[in-house]
Motif scaffolding. Sequence first.
Motif, PDB file in Angstrom:
ATOM      1  N   LYS A 170      27.517 -48.071   6.603  1.00 34.06           N
ATOM      2  CA  LYS A 170      28.520 -47.101   7.036  1.00 34.06           C
ATOM      3  C   LYS A 170      28.533 -46.970   8.552  1.00 34.06           C
ATOM      4  O   LYS A 170      29.603 -47.022   9.174  1.00 34.06           O
ATOM      5  N   PHE A 171      27.354 -46.816   9.157  1.00 38.90           N
ATOM      6  CA  PHE A 171      27.334 -46.676  10.617  1.00 38.90           C
ATOM      7  C   PHE A 171      27.657 -48.004  11.296  1.00 38.90           C
ATOM      8  O   PHE A 171      28.277 -48.031  12.369  1.00 38.90           O
ATOM      9  N   THR A 172      27.261 -49.103  10.694  1.00 41.25           N
ATOM     10  CA  THR A 172      27.573 -50.415  11.274  1.00 41.25           C
ATOM     11  C   THR A 172      29.078 -50.590  11.432  1.00 41.25           C
ATOM     12  O   THR A 172      29.569 -50.990  12.492  1.00 41.25           O
ATOM     13  N   MET A 173      29.823 -50.269  10.379  1.00 42.48           N
ATOM     14  CA  MET A 173      31.279 -50.383  10.440  1.00 42.48           C
ATOM     15  C   MET A 173      31.855 -49.390  11.454  1.00 42.48           C
ATOM     16  O   MET A 173      32.794 -49.719  12.191  1.00 42.48           O
ATOM     17  N   LYS A 174      31.282 -48.193  11.501  1.00 41.88           N
ATOM     18  CA  LYS A 174      31.745 -47.189  12.461  1.00 41.88           C
ATOM     19  C   LYS A 174      31.493 -47.659  13.884  1.00 41.88           C
ATOM     20  O   LYS A 174      32.349 -47.516  14.768  1.00 41.88           O
ATOM     21  N   SER A 175      30.325 -48.259  14.124  1.00 41.72           N
ATOM     22  CA  SER A 175      29.980 -48.759  15.454  1.00 41.72           C
ATOM     23  C   SER A 175      30.974 -49.821  15.906  1.00 41.72           C
ATOM     24  O   SER A 175      31.454 -49.800  17.046  1.00 41.72           O
ATOM     25  N   ARG A 176      31.292 -50.732  15.019  1.00 41.95           N
ATOM     26  CA  ARG A 176      32.245 -51.800  15.364  1.00 41.95           C
ATOM     27  C   ARG A 176      33.618 -51.225  15.689  1.00 41.95           C
ATOM     28  O   ARG A 176      34.303 -51.706  16.600  1.00 41.95           O
ATOM     29  N   GLN A 177      34.007 -50.176  14.961  1.00 45.67           N
ATOM     30  CA  GLN A 177      35.303 -49.562  15.217  1.00 45.67           C
ATOM     31  C   GLN A 177      35.300 -48.806  16.538  1.00 45.67           C
ATOM     32  O   GLN A 177      36.283 -48.847  17.297  1.00 45.67           O
ATOM     33  N   ILE A 178      34.198 -48.130  16.852  1.00 45.67           N
ATOM     34  CA  ILE A 178      34.085 -47.414  18.131  1.00 45.67           C
ATOM     35  C   ILE A 178      34.291 -48.385  19.284  1.00 45.67           C
ATOM     36  O   ILE A 178      35.051 -48.116  20.224  1.00 45.67           O
ATOM     37  N   LEU A 179      33.637 -49.534  19.198  1.00 44.03           N
ATOM     38  CA  LEU A 179      33.732 -50.513  20.276  1.00 44.03           C
ATOM     39  C   LEU A 179      35.106 -51.170  20.318  1.00 44.03           C
ATOM     40  O   LEU A 179      35.627 -51.455  21.404  1.00 44.03           O
ATOM     41  N   ALA A 180      35.688 -51.411  19.163  1.00 50.52           N
ATOM     42  CA  ALA A 180      37.037 -51.977  19.128  1.00 50.52           C
ATOM     43  C   ALA A 180      38.021 -51.041  19.816  1.00 50.52           C
ATOM     44  O   ALA A 180      38.935 -51.474  20.526  1.00 50.52           O
ATOM     45  N   ASP A 181      37.819 -49.739  19.629  1.00 46.82           N
ATOM     46  CA  ASP A 181      38.695 -48.740  20.245  1.00 46.82           C
ATOM     47  C   ASP A 181      38.491 -48.646  21.760  1.00 46.82           C
ATOM     48  O   ASP A 181      39.290 -48.008  22.453  1.00 46.82           O
TER      49      ASP A 181
END
Length: 337
Positions: free
Chosen positions: A243-254
Amino acid sequence: MIRLWRILLITFLFSGPAWAAPKTFCVWDVVGAAGDFFNLMKTYQLEALNAGQQIELKAYRNELRVVEDFRAGRCDMIAVTDLQARLFNRFTGSVSAIGAVPYYDDLKIVMHILASRRAVRRLDDGEFKIMGMVPQGGMYLFVKDRNITTVEDLRGLRFTVLPNHKDAEHMVEFVGGKVVPAEVTNFASLFNDGQADVSYAPAIAYEVLEMYEGMGPNGGIVRYPLGQFSMQLIARSDEFDDKFTMKSRQILADMYEASMKINFRYERTIPEERWIDIGDDAIAEYQEMLRGVRLDLAKQPDHEVGGVYHPAMMSMLRKVRCHTNPGAVECYSAERE
């Protein structure tokens, strides 16, 4: 009534996200804690906290030390360049392949693909996983002579090359140049001191590393990126949950726009007269030379320089280039990546 109010207050105070144990995040920035990328990671830290993950930032100016501390278990997650990322994930590390992402339109498409769910299986190799990527802009040729505009002009020149940058070393040999071994900490000074004629660096190096000093009155920067520079976040596969891994990737994509804004700011600080514009024929020549380097690398035995790039990434990057520039030779050539 007062008792009920106290119960409601306590419930409110403790109803926020359950924070996971703090993780040590070791970040490389050429300027250290005062650098733009490190400051960007402070935003990441806040976003991670909002997602329930505490992050403790630790700044480094020596990138190799970051890798050493990660391997020694002193860092739970690291932020390093794509060159160092190749040690942990050859797929994402291949984003910086020589000449593979020539334009920012291409870069935006690539970053969008890598942030999508279809790339997930490539981001975790079972031992390490990529927690996200942030683009840092193009890598340019800094030269001491403005007359260096064609591939042939590169013959015999001295190039700074970083450790383990096998593809850059191969490119220098491919064009008949000479390798000057360098480190992240001294490549700019080697150029400035006259020990190298050419250096491969992002726009930030002009001002922050004072590479204008090495150019002298006749030098400049070839306005054609030979590659793209990115920062990649890496952790062991069991360090963070999915869950946090996917969130981390999205944070950086943003963070794409914010990061590129920093890059464009540094590109604008370079005086216009320092840029060297090359014609369409010269660009086509560079593109074919760089493609030749990549194809040649793919043919080399693994114990030499083969295996530098991941085949799946190279195929994806070719498709992106042919999407934005369908008339390129590589798009209809029988020999393709």
